[in-house]
Motif scaffolding. Structure first.
Motif, mmCIF file in Angstrom:
data_model
loop_
_atom_site.group_PDB
_atom_site.id
_atom_site.type_symbol
_atom_site.label_atom_id
_atom_site.label_comp_id
_atom_site.label_asym_id
_atom_site.label_seq_id
_atom_site.Cartn_x
_atom_site.Cartn_y
_atom_site.Cartn_z
ATOM 1 N N LEU A 46 -57.976 -18.740 51.944
ATOM 2 C CA LEU A 46 -57.639 -19.994 52.383
ATOM 3 C C LEU A 46 -58.861 -20.371 53.402
ATOM 4 C CD1 LEU A 46 -55.713 -22.381 52.878
ATOM 5 C CD2 LEU A 46 -54.578 -21.065 54.690
ATOM 6 N N GLU A 47 -59.523 -21.220 53.279
ATOM 7 C CA GLU A 47 -60.990 -21.491 53.993
ATOM 8 C C GLU A 47 -60.811 -22.836 54.581
ATOM 9 O OE1 GLU A 47 -63.923 -21.058 51.017
ATOM 10 O OE2 GLU A 47 -62.635 -19.504 49.806
ATOM 11 N N GLY A 48 -61.873 -23.098 55.297
ATOM 12 C CA GLY A 48 -62.053 -24.373 56.003
ATOM 13 C C GLY A 48 -62.881 -24.033 57.199
ATOM 14 N N ALA A 49 -63.377 -25.347 57.897
ATOM 15 C CA ALA A 49 -63.995 -25.338 59.121
ATOM 16 C C ALA A 49 -63.062 -24.927 60.365
ATOM 17 C CB ALA A 49 -64.746 -26.645 59.318
ATOM 18 N N LEU A 134 -58.503 -26.108 53.408
ATOM 19 C CA LEU A 134 -57.967 -27.105 54.438
ATOM 20 C C LEU A 134 -59.206 -27.994 54.836
ATOM 21 C CD1 LEU A 134 -55.299 -25.500 56.378
ATOM 22 C CD2 LEU A 134 -55.267 -26.167 54.026
ATOM 23 N N VAL A 135 -59.162 -29.379 54.783
ATOM 24 C CA VAL A 135 -60.085 -30.318 55.533
ATOM 25 C C VAL A 135 -59.208 -31.120 56.227
ATOM 26 C CG1 VAL A 135 -61.612 -29.849 53.419
ATOM 27 C CG2 VAL A 135 -59.932 -31.852 53.391
ATOM 28 N N CYS A 136 -60.168 -32.215 56.712
ATOM 29 C CA CYS A 136 -59.563 -33.187 57.341
ATOM 30 C C CYS A 136 -60.705 -34.185 57.544
ATOM 31 C CB CYS A 136 -58.926 -33.003 58.954
ATOM 32 S SG CYS A 136 -60.191 -32.165 60.257
ATOM 33 N N ASP A 137 -60.266 -35.361 58.129
ATOM 34 C CA ASP A 137 -61.214 -36.446 58.394
ATOM 35 C C ASP A 137 -62.176 -36.180 59.321
ATOM 36 O OD1 ASP A 137 -59.629 -37.931 56.395
ATOM 37 O OD2 ASP A 137 -58.437 -39.177 57.989
ATOM 38 N N ARG A 166 -64.300 -31.176 51.576
ATOM 39 C CA ARG A 166 -63.628 -32.352 51.180
ATOM 40 C C ARG A 166 -64.500 -32.977 50.138
ATOM 41 N NH1 ARG A 166 -64.117 -35.708 56.115
ATOM 42 N NH2 ARG A 166 -65.856 -36.550 55.140
ATOM 43 N N ASP A 167 -65.741 -33.163 49.867
ATOM 44 C CA ASP A 167 -66.608 -33.819 48.838
ATOM 45 C C ASP A 167 -66.659 -33.188 47.706
ATOM 46 O OD1 ASP A 167 -66.017 -35.921 50.851
ATOM 47 O OD2 ASP A 167 -68.174 -35.657 51.541
ATOM 48 N N VAL A 176 -57.986 -28.489 47.376
ATOM 49 C CA VAL A 176 -58.383 -29.029 48.615
ATOM 50 C C VAL A 176 -57.117 -29.704 49.270
ATOM 51 C CG1 VAL A 176 -59.743 -30.755 49.793
ATOM 52 C CG2 VAL A 176 -60.884 -29.325 48.068
ATOM 53 N N VAL A 177 -56.935 -29.517 50.708
ATOM 54 C CA VAL A 177 -55.691 -29.999 51.186
ATOM 55 C C VAL A 177 -55.978 -30.577 52.419
ATOM 56 C CG1 VAL A 177 -53.354 -29.631 52.174
ATOM 57 C CG2 VAL A 177 -54.258 -28.270 50.099
ATOM 58 N N ASN A 178 -55.968 -32.110 52.398
ATOM 59 C CA ASN A 178 -56.512 -32.797 53.585
ATOM 60 C C ASN A 178 -55.249 -32.708 54.951
ATOM 61 O OD1 ASN A 178 -57.137 -34.844 55.651
ATOM 62 N ND2 ASN A 178 -58.660 -35.597 54.265
#
Length: 200
Positions: A46-49, A134-137, A166-167, A176-178
């Motif tokens: 489970l990754e992401g910034a 996980l990403v977000c705006d 995200r892209d 990808v989960v926003n």
């Protein structure tokens, strides 16, 4: 098992991985030729910034899913400034290898950059790597990072990492989960569904 040869105790991580069957594989020592079996399980990542909701999600999943949740931030205070980022990633994967050796599948939660998993020689000890990001705006992430008093250069880099996931994440086989429009329990439900589908 970890990566020690039972014959000569060679600790070279880059051993050859041979045949695999029923959740086990065979490694061959490059020093003495000894072959030995180890548990060969998929790794869930489970990754992401920073700021996208990984730790919150991990807290909601811990004890609620079959894989054991291991959060890389557990020892970040001990490793920051003492180890390179590459060494920290390798350490995280070795912890997951240890969980696998105990017969427990691992869900690694951490700020892995998109290239780190492929670059690490430790990953040869996992049957597959199932990845979810996980990403977000952008505006949401920038606000969260400013609350953490991050420097602008770090914020810009993390925004780039978030945009990549995200892209381009889905093009690289990453779920990808926003999180921008989802409550924490809804994010956890999405991730739980991804794990369950990956196990089938």
């Amino acid at each position: 098992m970890l990566h020690f040869c039972p014959g000569c105790r060679n600790s070279d991580i880059e051993k050859r991985i041979l045949d695999s069957e029923d959740g086990h594989a065979t490694a061959e020592c490059p020093e003495c030729g000894e072959r030995f079996q180890f548990r060969y399980l998929p790794l869930y990542s489970l990754e992401g910034a920073p700021g996208v909701g990984k730790s919150t999600t991990a807290g909601l999943l811990d004890g609620e899913i079959c894989p054991t949740v291991y959060e890389g931030d557990l020892h970040i205070d001990l490793t920051n400034g003492n180890l390179s980022w590459e060494a920290i990633c390798d350490l995280d994967f070795r912890v997951c290898m240890t969980l696998h050796a105990a017969g427990r599948r691992a869900l690694f939660v951490g700020g892995v950059h998109p290239h780190d998993i492929d670059d690490s020689p430790e990953t040869r000890y996992f049957a597959t790597i199932e990845r979810c990001a996980l990403v977000c705006d952008d505006a949401d992430l920038e606000e969260r990072l400013r609350e953490r008093a991050m420097a602008q250069g770090d914020i810009d880099f993390m925004l780039d990492v978030n945009r990549w996931y995200r892209d381009e994440g889905t093009d690289h086989g990453i779920e990808v989960v926003n999180t921008s429009d989802l409550a924490p329990n809804e994010v956890a439900r999405e991730v739980r569904g991804w794990v369950e589908n990956s196990e089938q």
